[in-house]
Design a protein around this motif. Sequence first.
Motif, PDB file in Angstrom:
ATOM      1  N   LEU A 163       0.811  -1.209   0.000  1.00 57.75           N
ATOM      2  CA  LEU A 163       0.000   0.000   0.000  1.00 57.75           C
ATOM      3  C   LEU A 163       0.850   1.267   0.000  1.00 57.75           C
ATOM      4  O   LEU A 163       0.412   2.316  -0.456  1.00 57.75           O
ATOM      5  CB  LEU A 163      -0.945  -0.002   1.209  1.00 57.75           C
ATOM      6  CG  LEU A 163      -2.070   1.029   1.201  1.00 57.75           C
ATOM      7  CD1 LEU A 163      -2.910   0.913  -0.058  1.00 57.75           C
ATOM      8  CD2 LEU A 163      -2.944   0.869   2.435  1.00 57.75           C
ATOM      9  N   GLU A 171      -2.113   5.633  -9.579  1.00 59.49           N
ATOM     10  CA  GLU A 171      -3.107   5.755  -8.501  1.00 59.49           C
ATOM     11  C   GLU A 171      -3.115   4.444  -7.719  1.00 59.49           C
ATOM     12  O   GLU A 171      -2.971   3.368  -8.301  1.00 59.49           O
ATOM     13  CB  GLU A 171      -4.492   6.022  -9.071  1.00 59.49           C
ATOM     14  CG  GLU A 171      -4.626   7.336  -9.810  1.00 59.49           C
ATOM     15  CD  GLU A 171      -4.737   8.520  -8.861  1.00 59.49           C
ATOM     16  OE1 GLU A 171      -4.996   8.296  -7.661  1.00 59.49           O
ATOM     17  OE2 GLU A 171      -4.549   9.666  -9.320  1.00 59.49           O
ATOM     18  N   ALA A 173      -5.109   2.371  -4.247  1.00 58.75           N
ATOM     19  CA  ALA A 173      -6.195   2.344  -3.275  1.00 58.75           C
ATOM     20  C   ALA A 173      -6.037   1.105  -2.398  1.00 58.75           C
ATOM     21  O   ALA A 173      -5.453   0.107  -2.822  1.00 58.75           O
ATOM     22  CB  ALA A 173      -7.547   2.330  -3.985  1.00 58.75           C
ATOM     23  N   PRO A 174      -6.545   1.142  -1.165  1.00 62.60           N
ATOM     24  CA  PRO A 174      -6.374  -0.006  -0.267  1.00 62.60           C
ATOM     25  C   PRO A 174      -7.216  -1.206  -0.681  1.00 62.60           C
ATOM     26  O   PRO A 174      -8.372  -1.072  -1.055  1.00 62.60           O
ATOM     27  CB  PRO A 174      -6.820   0.549   1.094  1.00 62.60           C
ATOM     28  CG  PRO A 174      -7.705   1.701   0.774  1.00 62.60           C
ATOM     29  CD  PRO A 174      -7.197   2.291  -0.498  1.00 62.60           C
ATOM     30  N   GLY A 281      -2.641  -3.136  -1.528  1.00 63.20           N
ATOM     31  CA  GLY A 281      -3.455  -2.216  -2.295  1.00 63.20           C
ATOM     32  C   GLY A 281      -3.605  -2.677  -3.723  1.00 63.20           C
ATOM     33  O   GLY A 281      -3.062  -3.705  -4.132  1.00 63.20           O
ATOM     34  N   LEU A 305     -12.269  -1.365 -11.752  1.00 60.88           N
ATOM     35  CA  LEU A 305     -12.118  -0.478 -10.601  1.00 60.88           C
ATOM     36  C   LEU A 305     -13.440  -0.344  -9.838  1.00 60.88           C
ATOM     37  O   LEU A 305     -13.445  -0.249  -8.609  1.00 60.88           O
ATOM     38  CB  LEU A 305     -11.612   0.894 -11.050  1.00 60.88           C
ATOM     39  CG  LEU A 305     -10.188   0.923 -11.610  1.00 60.88           C
ATOM     40  CD1 LEU A 305      -9.844   2.316 -12.122  1.00 60.88           C
ATOM     41  CD2 LEU A 305      -9.174   0.475 -10.558  1.00 60.88           C
ATOM     42  N   GLU A 309     -14.272  -1.388  -5.761  1.00 62.63           N
ATOM     43  CA  GLU A 309     -14.833  -0.486  -4.757  1.00 62.63           C
ATOM     44  C   GLU A 309     -15.702  -1.235  -3.760  1.00 62.63           C
ATOM     45  O   GLU A 309     -15.974  -0.726  -2.665  1.00 62.63           O
ATOM     46  CB  GLU A 309     -15.652   0.614  -5.438  1.00 62.63           C
ATOM     47  CG  GLU A 309     -14.808   1.620  -6.212  1.00 62.63           C
ATOM     48  CD  GLU A 309     -15.660   2.632  -6.940  1.00 62.63           C
ATOM     49  OE1 GLU A 309     -16.913   2.541  -6.842  1.00 62.63           O
ATOM     50  OE2 GLU A 309     -15.098   3.519  -7.613  1.00 62.63           O
ATOM     51  N   ARG A 314     -13.181  -7.057  -2.385  1.00 68.23           N
ATOM     52  CA  ARG A 314     -11.833  -6.954  -1.824  1.00 68.23           C
ATOM     53  C   ARG A 314     -11.606  -8.037  -0.773  1.00 68.23           C
ATOM     54  O   ARG A 314     -10.539  -8.663  -0.722  1.00 68.23           O
ATOM     55  CB  ARG A 314     -11.617  -5.559  -1.213  1.00 68.23           C
ATOM     56  CG  ARG A 314     -11.715  -4.428  -2.235  1.00 68.23           C
ATOM     57  CD  ARG A 314     -11.131  -3.137  -1.684  1.00 68.23           C
ATOM     58  NE  ARG A 314     -11.821  -2.694  -0.476  1.00 68.23           N
ATOM     59  CZ  ARG A 314     -12.860  -1.880  -0.454  1.00 68.23           C
ATOM     60  NH1 ARG A 314     -13.373  -1.432  -1.599  1.00 68.23           N
ATOM     61  NH2 ARG A 314     -13.402  -1.507   0.692  1.00 68.23           N
TER      62      ARG A 314
END
Length: 329
Positions: A163, A171, A173-174, A281, A305, A309, A314
């Motif tokens: 991360l 870019e 993101a976690p 990430g 992506l 979210e 995840r």
Amino acid sequence: MPDRRTALTPDALLMMDAIARTGSFAAAARELGKVPSALTYSVRQLEDALDVLLFDRRSRQAKPTAAGEELLAEGRRLLAEMDAVANRVRRVATGWETQLTVAADGVLSRLTLLELCEAFYALRPDEAEQGPGTRLRLRTEVLAGTWEALVSGQADLALGVPLESAAPGIEIAPLGDLPFVFAVAPHHPLAALPEPLPDDAILRHRAVAVADSAQRLSPITVNLLPGQDVLTVSSMQAKIEAQLRCLGCGFVPEPLVRDHLRGGRLVAKTVQRQRRQVRLGYAWRAGAVGSRRQAPQGLALQWWLQQLESPATRRALLERHCGLPSDVD
């Protein structure tokens, strides 16, 4: 003598690549659908145009000379750039990429990745009969190799990068936290020792490590003691199998060995230098820094992506390794 510019065509570069990969003119001719004599003639034409010898013909194998190696390296780079240009042109015209490459660390759930692929192929943009037409390519990487695949342009999306990684135009993101446990087979000598295990006790036994897949970035070495004997394998799955066979010890992701721990096939041991959770990430290229004309983000990447979210997606990527029902959105 052919002109250098007209000689260096995409077909000539593909021919060079085929000969180098297959190791012979005959095998390359079969792959390209040509007769060997035609391929030999084309290579000689290219050598005449460049005024260099590209292959050493003294052995049975077609071994590139130093000049040939240079042409191969630059030729493959040019072919990749041509593909990228075609991809960008199509993306501007239709919004959908020709190809999307996803690099995922080997600790992530293959089941969840394939379910995401199924959902992507089931898309019907604008009620068309077929899907978006984007070819998906999945790459399995290890440690720094996942990040390298993205920053080198070999991947469009990287899953499972540290991360804290950072680079211009990227870019991040976690994805989530991945817990690790120190595990050994129940008949391993360390299994019977009192806890927490000190470093000097662990040092006397072989560790199992997964080789970093990075080719250019500095490889990462994690949780190995100086002077410790090491068995190096190519994947986390191979590492777990080696530890099940009592070939060594080491830290492994808890979700991947949860069933083995429950079934007693592996034993988790606390150690003095207990490893904390690893924060992972996912990352993607945002576009060229300082570019005045930046193509819009492709619809295929946007879709992936959007899926990431979802907390359920995840979580499934990090934890779903045992064939359990998935709640991927």
